[in-house]
Design a protein around this motif. Structure first.
Motif, PDB file in Angstrom:
ATOM      1  N   ARG A   6      14.531  34.426  20.752  1.00 13.92           N
ATOM      2  CA  ARG A   6      15.946  33.926  21.056  1.00 13.92           C
ATOM      3  C   ARG A   6      15.161  33.578  22.596  1.00 13.92           C
ATOM      4  O   ARG A   6      15.714  31.980  22.473  1.00 13.92           O
ATOM      5  CB  ARG A   6      16.975  34.809  21.579  1.00 13.92           C
ATOM      6  N   ALA A   7      14.553  34.091  23.677  1.00 14.72           N
ATOM      7  CA  ALA A   7      14.669  33.153  24.685  1.00 14.72           C
ATOM      8  C   ALA A   7      13.335  32.260  24.267  1.00 14.72           C
ATOM      9  O   ALA A   7      13.608  31.141  25.361  1.00 14.72           O
ATOM     10  CB  ALA A   7      13.782  34.264  26.223  1.00 14.72           C
ATOM     11  N   SER A   8      12.324  32.502  23.692  1.00 13.60           N
ATOM     12  CA  SER A   8      11.451  31.800  23.171  1.00 13.60           C
ATOM     13  C   SER A   8      11.841  30.970  22.843  1.00 13.60           C
ATOM     14  O   SER A   8      11.326  29.567  22.542  1.00 13.60           O
ATOM     15  CB  SER A   8       9.884  32.206  22.430  1.00 13.60           C
ATOM     16  N   ILE A   9      12.917  30.990  21.429  1.00 12.92           N
ATOM     17  CA  ILE A   9      13.526  29.092  20.822  1.00 12.92           C
ATOM     18  C   ILE A   9      14.173  28.506  21.048  1.00 12.92           C
ATOM     19  O   ILE A   9      13.904  27.442  21.697  1.00 12.92           O
ATOM     20  CB  ILE A   9      14.302  29.969  19.727  1.00 12.92           C
ATOM     21  N   ASP A  10      14.373  29.116  22.861  1.00 16.93           N
ATOM     22  CA  ASP A  10      15.686  28.231  23.558  1.00 16.93           C
ATOM     23  C   ASP A  10      14.469  27.021  24.616  1.00 16.93           C
ATOM     24  O   ASP A  10      15.791  26.546  24.796  1.00 16.93           O
ATOM     25  CB  ASP A  10      16.332  29.798  24.606  1.00 16.93           C
ATOM     26  N   GLY A  11      13.727  27.879  25.632  1.00 10.04           N
ATOM     27  CA  GLY A  11      13.052  26.744  25.604  1.00 10.04           C
ATOM     28  C   GLY A  11      12.501  26.238  25.154  1.00 10.04           C
ATOM     29  O   GLY A  11      11.712  25.141  25.328  1.00 10.04           O
ATOM     30  N   ILE A  12      11.591  26.560  23.746  1.00 13.02           N
ATOM     31  CA  ILE A  12      11.372  25.642  22.830  1.00 13.02           C
ATOM     32  C   ILE A  12      12.253  23.780  22.571  1.00 13.02           C
ATOM     33  O   ILE A  12      12.061  22.711  22.655  1.00 13.02           O
ATOM     34  CB  ILE A  12      10.685  26.018  21.072  1.00 13.02           C
ATOM     35  N   ILE A  13      13.292  24.862  22.323  1.00 10.12           N
ATOM     36  CA  ILE A  13      14.766  23.450  21.784  1.00 10.12           C
ATOM     37  C   ILE A  13      14.541  23.047  23.090  1.00 10.12           C
ATOM     38  O   ILE A  13      14.827  21.400  23.197  1.00 10.12           O
ATOM     39  CB  ILE A  13      16.321  24.306  21.507  1.00 10.12           C
ATOM     40  N   GLY A  14      14.699  23.434  25.054  1.00  8.73           N
ATOM     41  CA  GLY A  14      14.974  22.973  26.166  1.00  8.73           C
ATOM     42  C   GLY A  14      13.718  21.459  25.940  1.00  8.73           C
ATOM     43  O   GLY A  14      13.634  19.905  25.869  1.00  8.73           O
ATOM     44  N   ALA A  15      11.969  22.297  25.903  1.00  2.00           N
ATOM     45  CA  ALA A  15      11.348  20.645  25.814  1.00  2.00           C
ATOM     46  C   ALA A  15      11.783  20.319  24.440  1.00  2.00           C
ATOM     47  O   ALA A  15      10.711  18.457  24.501  1.00  2.00           O
ATOM     48  CB  ALA A  15      10.108  22.029  25.627  1.00  2.00           C
ATOM     49  N   ARG A  50      14.110  16.123  18.556  1.00  2.00           N
ATOM     50  CA  ARG A  50      14.930  15.877  17.604  1.00  2.00           C
ATOM     51  C   ARG A  50      15.153  17.037  16.445  1.00  2.00           C
ATOM     52  O   ARG A  50      16.024  18.413  15.854  1.00  2.00           O
ATOM     53  CB  ARG A  50      15.998  14.844  17.348  1.00  2.00           C
ATOM     54  N   THR A  51      14.442  17.022  16.307  1.00  2.00           N
ATOM     55  CA  THR A  51      13.936  17.418  14.619  1.00  2.00           C
ATOM     56  C   THR A  51      13.521  18.959  14.800  1.00  2.00           C
ATOM     57  O   THR A  51      13.757  19.769  14.306  1.00  2.00           O
ATOM     58  CB  THR A  51      12.509  16.535  14.062  1.00  2.00           C
ATOM     59  N   THR A  52      12.042  19.063  15.603  1.00  2.00           N
ATOM     60  CA  THR A  52      11.955  20.360  16.359  1.00  2.00           C
ATOM     61  C   THR A  52      13.592  21.034  16.755  1.00  2.00           C
ATOM     62  O   THR A  52      13.821  22.462  16.346  1.00  2.00           O
ATOM     63  CB  THR A  52      11.623  20.612  17.376  1.00  2.00           C
ATOM     64  N   ALA A  53      14.007  20.540  17.637  1.00  2.00           N
ATOM     65  CA  ALA A  53      14.774  21.093  17.694  1.00  2.00           C
ATOM     66  C   ALA A  53      16.243  21.463  17.015  1.00  2.00           C
ATOM     67  O   ALA A  53      17.162  22.674  17.423  1.00  2.00           O
ATOM     68  CB  ALA A  53      16.139  20.299  19.157  1.00  2.00           C
ATOM     69  N   ASN A  54      16.592  21.068  16.374  1.00  2.00           N
ATOM     70  CA  ASN A  54      17.839  21.192  14.843  1.00  2.00           C
ATOM     71  C   ASN A  54      16.572  22.081  14.366  1.00  2.00           C
ATOM     72  O   ASN A  54      17.486  23.123  13.777  1.00  2.00           O
ATOM     73  CB  ASN A  54      17.682  19.604  13.937  1.00  2.00           C
ATOM     74  N   ILE A  55      15.144  22.177  13.989  1.00  2.00           N
ATOM     75  CA  ILE A  55      15.061  22.978  12.944  1.00  2.00           C
ATOM     76  C   ILE A  55      14.951  24.712  13.623  1.00  2.00           C
ATOM     77  O   ILE A  55      15.830  25.206  13.184  1.00  2.00           O
ATOM     78  CB  ILE A  55      13.737  22.800  13.059  1.00  2.00           C
ATOM     79  N   LEU A  56      14.779  24.309  14.724  1.00  2.00           N
ATOM     80  CA  LEU A  56      14.827  25.551  15.923  1.00  2.00           C
ATOM     81  C   LEU A  56      16.457  26.254  15.588  1.00  2.00           C
ATOM     82  O   LEU A  56      16.864  27.483  16.231  1.00  2.00           O
ATOM     83  CB  LEU A  56      14.443  25.603  17.221  1.00  2.00           C
ATOM     84  N   ASP A  57      17.441  25.522  15.951  1.00  2.00           N
ATOM     85  CA  ASP A  57      19.165  25.847  16.107  1.00  2.00           C
ATOM     86  C   ASP A  57      19.228  26.402  14.850  1.00  2.00           C
ATOM     87  O   ASP A  57      19.839  27.468  15.536  1.00  2.00           O
ATOM     88  CB  ASP A  57      19.711  23.935  15.923  1.00  2.00           C
ATOM     89  N   GLY A  58      18.375  25.718  13.716  1.00  2.00           N
ATOM     90  CA  GLY A  58      18.900  26.252  13.069  1.00  2.00           C
ATOM     91  C   GLY A  58      18.573  28.076  12.327  1.00  2.00           C
ATOM     92  O   GLY A  58      19.261  29.408  11.805  1.00  2.00           O
ATOM     93  N   ILE A  59      17.015  28.205  13.133  1.00  2.00           N
ATOM     94  CA  ILE A  59      17.121  29.254  13.296  1.00  2.00           C
ATOM     95  C   ILE A  59      17.689  30.443  14.120  1.00  2.00           C
ATOM     96  O   ILE A  59      17.749  31.310  14.333  1.00  2.00           O
ATOM     97  CB  ILE A  59      15.436  29.223  13.377  1.00  2.00           C
ATOM     98  N   ARG A  60      18.018  29.944  14.808  1.00  2.00           N
ATOM     99  CA  ARG A  60      18.411  30.483  16.418  1.00  2.00           C
ATOM    100  C   ARG A  60      20.234  30.922  15.689  1.00  2.00           C
ATOM    101  O   ARG A  60      20.411  32.737  16.225  1.00  2.00           O
ATOM    102  CB  ARG A  60      18.817  30.090  17.387  1.00  2.00           C
ATOM    103  N   ASP A  61      20.655  30.107  15.011  1.00  2.00           N
ATOM    104  CA  ASP A  61      22.042  31.203  14.466  1.00  2.00           C
ATOM    105  C   ASP A  61      21.530  32.066  13.167  1.00  2.00           C
ATOM    106  O   ASP A  61      22.381  32.845  13.738  1.00  2.00           O
ATOM    107  CB  ASP A  61      22.396  29.732  13.441  1.00  2.00           C
ATOM    108  N   GLY A  62      20.628  32.285  13.018  1.00  2.00           N
ATOM    109  CA  GLY A  62      20.649  32.622  12.400  1.00  2.00           C
ATOM    110  C   GLY A  62      19.630  34.319  12.790  1.00  2.00           C
ATOM    111  O   GLY A  62      20.259  35.453  12.537  1.00  2.00           O
TER     112      GLY A  62
END
Length: 147
Positions: free
Chosen positions: A104-113, A120-132
């Motif tokens: 989760r911490a790694s994903i949050d950092g990548i979403i921010g970057a 936005r595409t990468t952020a959207n993909i990672l948002d879905g993964i983070r939700d799961g």
């Protein structure tokens, strides 16, 4: 200079691959009075993560980068570690929770970057993964309270 989004995604790919294999290891080796529920739960989680791994790798390709694809390169890049032990079920759950928290911490950092760079595409993909991931964390933490 900070790490690029594709490079960060490759590290995430490595970590999620190690995590996936750890879940399979726990699924295969869990024993005891909670066997049936943990055996099923670990399989449910790794079935979800195999799809996440594919999404991450495909996004890396879409960003014109080659995803890590050998076990050696994945293990070298990963910050999560394999588990050579066969802990009891409750400890397996604790270790999965720790890995999910790190992911989760790694994903949050990548979403921010990704957001900072306008990706936005990468952020959207990672948002879905983070939700799961959040759902798995919640359920496993609830299970620990009951167990």
């Amino acid at each position: 200079m900070s790490t690029s989004v594709p490079d960060s995604l490759n590290t995430l790919l490595a970590d999620t691959t190690v995590f996936y294999q750890k879940l399979r290891h726990y699924h295969w080796n869990v024993q005891g009075n909670k066997f049936f529920e943990l055996h099923v739960k670990f399989e449910e989680i790794y079935d979800k993560w195999v799809l996440f791994i594919d999404e991450i790798a495909e996004r890396i390709i879409a960003l014109d980068t080659v995803p890590l694809h050998t076990l050696q390169s994945l293990l070298k890049q990963a910050s999560l570690k394999e588990d050579e032990e066969i802990p009891e079920g409750r400890e397996m759950v604790n270790r999965v929770i720790a890995d999910l928290s790190a992911l989760r911490a790694s994903i949050d950092g990548i979403i921010g970057a990704a957001e900072e760079s306008g990706d936005r595409t990468t952020a959207n993909i990672l948002d879905g993964i983070r939700d799961g991931l959040e759902a798995d964390l919640w359920m496993l933490k609830a299970w620990l309270k009951k167990a």
